[in-house]
Design an enzyme around this catalytic site. Sequence first.
Site, PDB file in Angstrom:
ATOM      1  N   TRP A 140     -12.332 -10.815   3.764  1.00  0.00           N
ATOM      2  CA  TRP A 140     -11.677 -11.785   3.308  1.00  0.00           C
ATOM      3  C   TRP A 140     -12.010 -13.168   3.953  1.00  0.00           C
ATOM      4  CZ3 TRP A 140      -8.602 -11.144  -0.426  1.00  0.00           C
ATOM      5  CH2 TRP A 140      -7.313 -12.608  -1.129  1.00  0.00           C
ATOM      6  N   HIS A 181       3.834 -16.057   4.810  1.00  0.00           N
ATOM      7  CA  HIS A 181       2.795 -14.478   4.466  1.00  0.00           C
ATOM      8  C   HIS A 181       1.201 -14.899   5.635  1.00  0.00           C
ATOM      9  CE1 HIS A 181       0.053 -11.403   3.983  1.00  0.00           C
ATOM     10  NE2 HIS A 181      -1.192 -11.922   4.022  1.00  0.00           N
TER      11      HIS A 181
END
Length: 153
Positions: free
Chosen positions: A22, A88
């Site tokens: 990521w 998150h």
Amino acid sequence: MTLSGQLRPVADARYAIVASRWNPRIVDALVQAAVRTLREHGVGADAIEVVRVPGAWEVPQAAARLAHAGGHAAILALGCVVRGDTRHYEQVADGCAQGLMRVAIDYRLPVLNGVLAVERHADAEARAGGAHGNKGEEVALAALELADLWRQL
């Protein structure tokens, strides 16, 4: 008596880099700097293992598997979590850091946290070769020092 680690590789030791996929532009710069730094300090290319995982959440899981298997002088964790509009960010960044510390303590192994937790992409860029240096390099130097210290202890 004072013990202190030196910036030298442990003889015949392997070093693992666990890096997320990521935010690849940032994380790839961290990985390249870590590998370069280890190599510049005498670690052979065949003694550096790079393990790629989807994101920062998976980094401590892979680190635990590597620690359990044994054979590494240190594990370097690299990734990048950027704050978004939800909670998150905190869950991933905090869980990753706590998981890495757990691996270090449970396996009595140097596990270095180079997973950036930043407010904006510009903050990550500054820490991946920009104005604030490169966290990959810093983590590699700390890994060498701690692995040498662990050998002494």
